[in-house]
Design a protein around this motif. Structure first.
Motif, PDB file in Angstrom:
ATOM      1  N   GLY A 278      34.859  35.702  43.164  1.00 41.32           N
ATOM      2  CA  GLY A 278      35.099  37.139  43.082  1.00 41.32           C
ATOM      3  C   GLY A 278      33.918  37.973  43.535  1.00 41.32           C
ATOM      4  N   THR A 279      33.827  39.178  42.995  1.00 43.00           N
ATOM      5  CA  THR A 279      32.841  40.165  43.462  1.00 43.00           C
ATOM      6  C   THR A 279      31.411  39.826  43.076  1.00 43.00           C
ATOM      7  OG1 THR A 279      33.236  41.466  41.460  1.00 43.00           O
ATOM      8  CG2 THR A 279      34.512  42.044  43.433  1.00 43.00           C
ATOM      9  N   GLY A 280      31.223  39.002  42.034  1.00 41.71           N
ATOM     10  CA  GLY A 280      29.868  38.673  41.591  1.00 41.71           C
ATOM     11  C   GLY A 280      29.226  39.833  40.842  1.00 41.71           C
ATOM     12  N   MET A 281      27.988  39.614  40.402  1.00 35.88           N
ATOM     13  CA  MET A 281      27.282  40.621  39.602  1.00 35.88           C
ATOM     14  C   MET A 281      25.843  40.746  40.069  1.00 35.88           C
ATOM     15  SD  MET A 281      28.624  39.668  35.758  1.00 35.88           S
ATOM     16  CE  MET A 281      28.613  37.895  36.011  1.00 35.88           C
ATOM     17  N   ASP A 282      25.295  41.950  39.928  1.00 33.70           N
ATOM     18  CA  ASP A 282      23.875  42.134  40.231  1.00 33.70           C
ATOM     19  C   ASP A 282      23.047  41.775  38.997  1.00 33.70           C
ATOM     20  OD1 ASP A 282      24.039  44.309  38.462  1.00 33.70           O
ATOM     21  OD2 ASP A 282      24.253  45.769  40.076  1.00 33.70           O
ATOM     22  N   ARG A 283      21.718  41.812  39.165  1.00 33.46           N
ATOM     23  CA  ARG A 283      20.814  41.374  38.096  1.00 33.46           C
ATOM     24  C   ARG A 283      20.942  42.244  36.847  1.00 33.46           C
ATOM     25  NH1 ARG A 283      14.255  40.545  38.808  1.00 33.46           N
ATOM     26  NH2 ARG A 283      13.836  39.823  36.689  1.00 33.46           N
ATOM     27  N   GLN A 284      21.086  43.551  37.042  1.00 29.65           N
ATOM     28  CA  GLN A 284      21.192  44.462  35.909  1.00 29.65           C
ATOM     29  C   GLN A 284      22.438  44.173  35.079  1.00 29.65           C
ATOM     30  OE1 GLN A 284      21.114  48.579  37.027  1.00 29.65           O
ATOM     31  NE2 GLN A 284      21.176  49.333  34.928  1.00 29.65           N
ATOM     32  N   THR A 285      23.545  43.910  35.762  1.00 30.19           N
ATOM     33  CA  THR A 285      24.785  43.582  35.049  1.00 30.19           C
ATOM     34  C   THR A 285      24.645  42.257  34.306  1.00 30.19           C
ATOM     35  OG1 THR A 285      26.059  44.753  36.745  1.00 30.19           O
ATOM     36  CG2 THR A 285      27.273  43.243  35.319  1.00 30.19           C
ATOM     37  N   LEU A 286      24.032  41.274  34.954  1.00 30.34           N
ATOM     38  CA  LEU A 286      23.855  39.965  34.329  1.00 30.34           C
ATOM     39  C   LEU A 286      23.098  40.053  33.015  1.00 30.34           C
ATOM     40  CD1 LEU A 286      23.040  37.535  37.282  1.00 30.34           C
ATOM     41  CD2 LEU A 286      24.899  37.307  35.631  1.00 30.34           C
TER      42      LEU A 286
ATOM     43  N   ILE B  32      38.257  39.086  40.706  1.00 29.43           N
ATOM     44  CA  ILE B  32      38.869  38.780  42.010  1.00 29.43           C
ATOM     45  C   ILE B  32      39.807  39.917  42.383  1.00 29.43           C
ATOM     46  CG2 ILE B  32      40.371  37.185  43.253  1.00 29.43           C
ATOM     47  CD1 ILE B  32      39.304  34.967  41.381  1.00 29.43           C
ATOM     48  N   ALA B  33      39.563  40.527  43.529  1.00 26.06           N
ATOM     49  CA  ALA B  33      40.318  41.723  43.918  1.00 26.06           C
ATOM     50  C   ALA B  33      41.791  41.420  44.192  1.00 26.06           C
ATOM     51  CB  ALA B  33      39.661  42.363  45.143  1.00 26.06           C
ATOM     52  N   ASN B  34      42.059  40.466  45.064  1.00 25.81           N
ATOM     53  CA  ASN B  34      43.449  40.143  45.405  1.00 25.81           C
ATOM     54  C   ASN B  34      43.703  38.655  45.171  1.00 25.81           C
ATOM     55  OD1 ASN B  34      44.311  42.799  46.348  1.00 25.81           O
ATOM     56  ND2 ASN B  34      42.822  42.482  47.998  1.00 25.81           N
ATOM     57  N   VAL B  35      43.656  37.884  46.249  1.00 27.53           N
ATOM     58  CA  VAL B  35      43.801  36.445  46.096  1.00 27.53           C
ATOM     59  C   VAL B  35      42.412  35.826  45.953  1.00 27.53           C
ATOM     60  CG1 VAL B  35      45.958  36.328  47.362  1.00 27.53           C
ATOM     61  CG2 VAL B  35      43.788  36.110  48.590  1.00 27.53           C
ATOM     62  N   GLY B  36      42.361  34.681  45.307  1.00 31.44           N
ATOM     63  CA  GLY B  36      41.069  34.024  45.129  1.00 31.44           C
ATOM     64  C   GLY B  36      41.237  32.698  44.423  1.00 31.44           C
ATOM     65  N   LYS B  37      40.148  32.170  43.958  1.00 28.72           N
ATOM     66  CA  LYS B  37      40.191  30.847  43.346  1.00 28.72           C
ATOM     67  C   LYS B  37      39.278  30.794  42.123  1.00 28.72           C
ATOM     68  CE  LYS B  37      39.666  25.922  44.448  1.00 28.72           C
ATOM     69  NZ  LYS B  37      39.369  24.922  45.510  1.00 28.72           N
ATOM     70  N   ILE B  38      39.761  30.150  41.076  1.00 26.02           N
ATOM     71  CA  ILE B  38      38.980  29.863  39.866  1.00 26.02           C
ATOM     72  C   ILE B  38      38.937  28.349  39.702  1.00 26.02           C
ATOM     73  CG2 ILE B  38      38.825  30.107  37.363  1.00 26.02           C
ATOM     74  CD1 ILE B  38      40.362  32.755  37.645  1.00 26.02           C
ATOM     75  N   THR B  39      37.760  27.828  39.461  1.00 35.03           N
ATOM     76  CA  THR B  39      37.605  26.381  39.306  1.00 35.03           C
ATOM     77  C   THR B  39      37.063  26.080  37.909  1.00 35.03           C
ATOM     78  OG1 THR B  39      37.127  26.124  41.656  1.00 35.03           O
ATOM     79  CG2 THR B  39      36.505  24.301  40.200  1.00 35.03           C
ATOM     80  N   ILE B  40      37.760  25.183  37.220  1.00 35.72           N
ATOM     81  CA  ILE B  40      37.305  24.708  35.913  1.00 35.72           C
ATOM     82  C   ILE B  40      36.893  23.248  36.084  1.00 35.72           C
ATOM     83  CG2 ILE B  40      37.909  24.283  33.498  1.00 35.72           C
ATOM     84  CD1 ILE B  40      40.085  26.433  33.791  1.00 35.72           C
ATOM     85  N   GLY B  41      35.709  22.907  35.625  1.00 37.91           N
ATOM     86  CA  GLY B  41      35.230  21.535  35.763  1.00 37.91           C
ATOM     87  C   GLY B  41      34.402  21.105  34.564  1.00 37.91           C
ATOM     88  N   THR B  42      34.307  19.806  34.381  1.00 36.10           N
ATOM     89  CA  THR B  42      33.479  19.257  33.299  1.00 36.10           C
ATOM     90  C   THR B  42      32.667  18.085  33.842  1.00 36.10           C
ATOM     91  OG1 THR B  42      35.197  17.714  32.591  1.00 36.10           O
ATOM     92  CG2 THR B  42      35.150  19.859  31.487  1.00 36.10           C
ATOM     93  N   ARG B  43      31.564  17.811  33.201  1.00 36.47           N
ATOM     94  CA  ARG B  43      30.827  16.581  33.501  1.00 36.47           C
ATOM     95  C   ARG B  43      29.776  16.340  32.420  1.00 36.47           C
ATOM     96  NH1 ARG B  43      25.826  17.476  36.345  1.00 36.47           N
ATOM     97  NH2 ARG B  43      25.592  19.651  37.025  1.00 36.47           N
TER      98      ARG B  43
ATOM     99  N   LEU C 190      48.219  32.927  32.599  1.00 33.60           N
ATOM    100  CA  LEU C 190      47.314  34.005  32.189  1.00 33.60           C
ATOM    101  C   LEU C 190      46.673  34.693  33.386  1.00 33.60           C
ATOM    102  CD1 LEU C 190      45.998  35.299  29.614  1.00 33.60           C
ATOM    103  CD2 LEU C 190      44.136  33.671  29.908  1.00 33.60           C
ATOM    104  N   ILE C 191      46.282  33.916  34.412  1.00 31.95           N
ATOM    105  CA  ILE C 191      45.549  34.512  35.535  1.00 31.95           C
ATOM    106  C   ILE C 191      46.467  34.998  36.651  1.00 31.95           C
ATOM    107  CG2 ILE C 191      43.494  33.134  35.070  1.00 31.95           C
ATOM    108  CD1 ILE C 191      44.259  31.325  37.393  1.00 31.95           C
ATOM    109  N   GLY C 192      47.725  34.565  36.662  1.00 35.31           N
ATOM    110  CA  GLY C 192      48.672  35.065  37.654  1.00 35.31           C
ATOM    111  C   GLY C 192      48.806  34.152  38.856  1.00 35.31           C
ATOM    112  N   GLU C 193      49.852  34.414  39.655  1.00 30.29           N
ATOM    113  CA  GLU C 193      50.208  33.535  40.762  1.00 30.29           C
ATOM    114  C   GLU C 193      49.307  33.695  41.985  1.00 30.29           C
ATOM    115  OE1 GLU C 193      54.279  34.311  41.614  1.00 30.29           O
ATOM    116  OE2 GLU C 193      55.030  33.450  39.745  1.00 30.29           O
ATOM    117  N   ASP C 194      48.664  34.849  42.122  1.00 27.98           N
ATOM    118  CA  ASP C 194      47.858  35.101  43.325  1.00 27.98           C
ATOM    119  C   ASP C 194      46.528  34.352  43.327  1.00 27.98           C
ATOM    120  OD1 ASP C 194      49.785  36.772  44.292  1.00 27.98           O
ATOM    121  OD2 ASP C 194      48.861  38.591  43.464  1.00 27.98           O
ATOM    122  N   ILE C 195      46.181  33.811  42.190  1.00 27.22           N
ATOM    123  CA  ILE C 195      44.880  33.149  42.069  1.00 27.22           C
ATOM    124  C   ILE C 195      45.089  31.654  41.877  1.00 27.22           C
ATOM    125  CG2 ILE C 195      42.763  32.970  40.691  1.00 27.22           C
ATOM    126  CD1 ILE C 195      43.142  35.936  40.001  1.00 27.22           C
TER     127      ILE C 195
END
Length: 669
Positions: free
Chosen positions: A465-473, A425-436, A385-390
């Motif tokens: 990725g790019t993150g968000m500002d307070r207004q977007t949040l 994420i613009a180009n390459v990057g990382k997504i982390t899924i975790g539980t605890r 779903l997220i593609g090979e670049d990530i």
């Protein structure tokens, strides 16, 4: 020498030196002497009257420590007359205990030293007074002391007032120090005089740092408002209260309620001002969260409200398009037109499902699951779903607590969060899924809307990725809000996640900074129930049947569609447009009725109430509910009650026939 002789000699001497005879002396000086004597007597009377009425006990004591004179205050103080006290020793009159405290002062006075001291004095009735006593020695010209004057002022009321004042000041000081709100005291020139500990704790400045100076904690954009309020309080003399912001020593900003009042001294003269500050930062945060929750709840109610009718219409479109396509050659132009209609209706149905998920009215069939196991089964799909670049990292926590949720909803949560992270994420990057496993206490939950203390499984999805500002949040969970370009997204992905989490009594927390990525943390309540093995689905061709089915639906087109479909699969169909018509039909129908299919939301009565009535006539009849809107008459916030069968509108020919067969087969088993 006789008295007569003495008088004669005295007269002769007087005449010799003064030239005055006895007779002339009597005539010239006696009247004056009498006059002077009267004046002396009158002055003595006035003096005694004055001494008796002075607000002090006045006495004269000789060198034997015996009273020679006492004024009327002494009489009142001891309940004795002057005759009872004059000639008596001090110890006899005032008592041993009082005398013991006064003894060395008395000795000092008799040595010629003036003494003033304060002392407790025990009265004859056992009451204790406070006196200020002054001893003034009576010193002759030769330096001899013949006694002393004693003046005693009653300070009891003054002492009580002072004690009360000290107690009051102590209480005020204790209140000042214990006040959980920051308090600052200024003088009339606006310089800091005092701070309480809460001020130091909240804003960082100590009293030593700011005493006698102005605290630099009014932000530049708040100075005009603050100055206007200070002017108002000095002009009106009345306290003021207003919302404002204040700076901490470290430069942070705190939202506060400012309450200010003037301090007035003698004759109402202003000596300063006291300012009480209530930190409402958390309150403002909670208010914003509440507004967000209320806004989303309102949209959710709207979504749920339109879903029923909308899904009915979609059901008719999908159903008859499917029936029509079954009777056409796939190469026919009409078939391809119907296929487009079918696809558009399915996309619309999916949109409605997302709205219902956001509104917490999506149909859910919860199961007790191991969250790690469920997510592990999705990782391959999520990578595609997220593609090979990530890079997708999966870090499951140890010994996960079980949670009760529809596994399909976990699929929705992860798919939406991962797609959202991918798009950040613009180009390459990382997504982390975790539980605890996490335990949330009361203090933590007080700062989060919808959070209750307890044990949770935390599912985190983070990206760089790019993150968000307070207004977007503040808007990310709003339905149809999106930062993506036109046509790149519906703005329902995060709204769907929000609705699913709330539907399952969880909550979601988001942290993001521009350029620093985003982290979503989903908290799902842990359950004490035991995980059961998942049943493997057995997909087969839908079997036909011959049973009698009662269909109850107030929307005529849906009623006709269901009847037509089930007839094609061999069932005998009875149909009713209203609940009362259905009850009447069952009462007069001579043969068995095996299954009732009923809409949930109808005029006259809801589907669950109809089920209760029908079961009185036909005990053991099976019931299949259908609806485009999961009303709480059979569900709690979209979660299906135990032993309920449900078919979500819009449904296909295949899904209707399969569900009917499933319920009927359950009857036979």
């Amino acid at each position: 020498m006789t008295d007569a002789e003495k008088e004669k000699r005295y007269a002769s001497t007087r005449e010799k030196f003064l030239g005055l005879s006895l007779e002339s002396t009597r005539k010239s000086y006696y009247p004056q002497l009498k006059k002077q004597l009267k004046i002396h007597i009158e002055n003595e009377r006035r003096l005694r009257l004055l001494v008796d009425n002075l607000p002090a006990r006045i006495s004269y004591v000789n060198t034997d420590q015996r009273f020679v004179f006492v004024n009327s205050r002494y009489e009142k103080a001891f309940g004795l007359t002057r005759n009872d006290m004059v000639g008596k020793t001090i110890e006899t009159v005032i008592g041993q205990e009082n005398y013991a405290r006064a003894k060395h002062h008395i000795q000092d006075a008799l040595r010629g030293k003036e003494v003033t001291y304060q002392t407790p004095f025990k009265g004859r009735k056992g009451d204790t007074q406070w006196l200020e006593v002054t001893y003034i020695p009576d010193i002759h010209s030769q330096g001899d002391v013949s006694g002393f004057y004693a003046l005693s002022l009653d300070l009891t009321e003054k002492k009580l007032a002072e004690a009360s004042l000290r107690e009051s000041e102590g209480r005020l000081k204790a209140i000042f120090k214990a006040n959980p709100n920051p308090v600052v005291v200024y003088d009339a020139q606006g310089f800091t005089q005092d701070l309480n500990p809460a001020f130091t704790e909240t804003f960082g400045w100590s009293l030593d740092e700011v005493k006698g100076r102005r605290i630099p904690f009014v932000p530049e954009d708040q100075k005009e408002t603050t100055a206007a309020k200070i002017e108002e309080i000095y002009r009106s003399g009345k306290p003021v209260k207003f919302l404002n912001k204040r700076l901490t020593k470290k430069g942070g900003t705190i939202d506060v309620i400012v309450s200010a009042a003037l301090i007035k001294g003698h004759k109402g003269k202003v000596s300063g001002m006291t300012v009480n500050l209530i930190d409402i930062s958390e309150q403002k945060k909670l208010e914003n969260q509440l507004k967000q929750a209320q806004k989303m709840e309102s949209v959710g109610r709207l979504a749920g409200g339109i879903a029923h009718d909308f899904n009915n219409m979609l059901g008719v479109i999908l159903g008859y398009a499917e029936l029509a396509m079954k009777d056409l050659d796939p190469t026919s132009p009409v078939y391809s037109n119907l296929k487009e209609i079918d696809q558009a209706a399915k996309r619309s149905a999916n949109l409605t499902r997302q709205l219902l998920a956001f509104a917490r009215r999506q149909t859910a069939v919860p199961k007790v699951i191991d969250l790690n196991e469920t997510i592990s089964g999705m990782i391959t799909m999520l990578r595609r779903l997220i593609g090979e670049d990530i890079d997708l990292a999966w870090t499951p926590g140890a010994n996960p607590w079980p949670v009760k949720i529809d596994p399909a909803q976990i699929d929705q949560i992860l798919a939406n969060l991962c797609v959202n992270a991918r798009d950040a994420i613009a180009n390459v990057g990382k997504i982390t899924i975790g539980t605890r496993n996490v335990v949330l206490d009361k203090d933590y939950c007080e700062t989060k809307i919808g959070c209750a203390p307890g044990q949770y499984m935390m599912l985190a999805v983070s990206d760089n990725g790019t993150g968000m500002d307070r207004q977007t949040l503040e808007q990310i969970f709003d339905p149809f809000y999106t930062t993506k370009g036109i046509g790149a997204g519906t703005g329902l992905g995060l709204s769907t996640v929000y609705g699913i989490v709330k539907q399952n009594d969880g909550f979601i927390d988001v942290y993001s900074e521009p350029g620093e990525g985003t982290s979503f943390k989903v908290y799902l309540p842990a359950t004490d129930e035991t995980i059961r093995p998942m049943e493997k689905s057995n997909i087969q061709t839908v079997a036909t049947g011959s049973e009698t089915v009662l269909v109850v639906e107030d929307e005529e087109s849906i009623l006709r569609f269901c009847s037509d479909v089930l007839k094609k699969f061999g069932y005998t169909i009875l149909s009713a447009r209203t609940p009362f018509a259905a009850i009447e039909l069952t009462e007069r129908h001579p043969n068995p009725i095996h299954l009732m299919i009923t809409d949930v939301v109808m005029p006259e009565m809801n589907g669950n109430d109809l089920k209760t009535h029908i079961e009185k006539v036909l005990p053991g009849i099976k019931v299949l509910f259908m609806s485009g809107y999961t009303a709480d008459v059979i569900m709690h916030r979209g979660i299906l009650e135990e032993n309920m069968h449900f078919l979500q509108k819009p449904f296909s020919v295949h899904s209707l026939a399969a569900k009917v067969r499933e319920v009927l087969d359950e009857v036979e088993s």
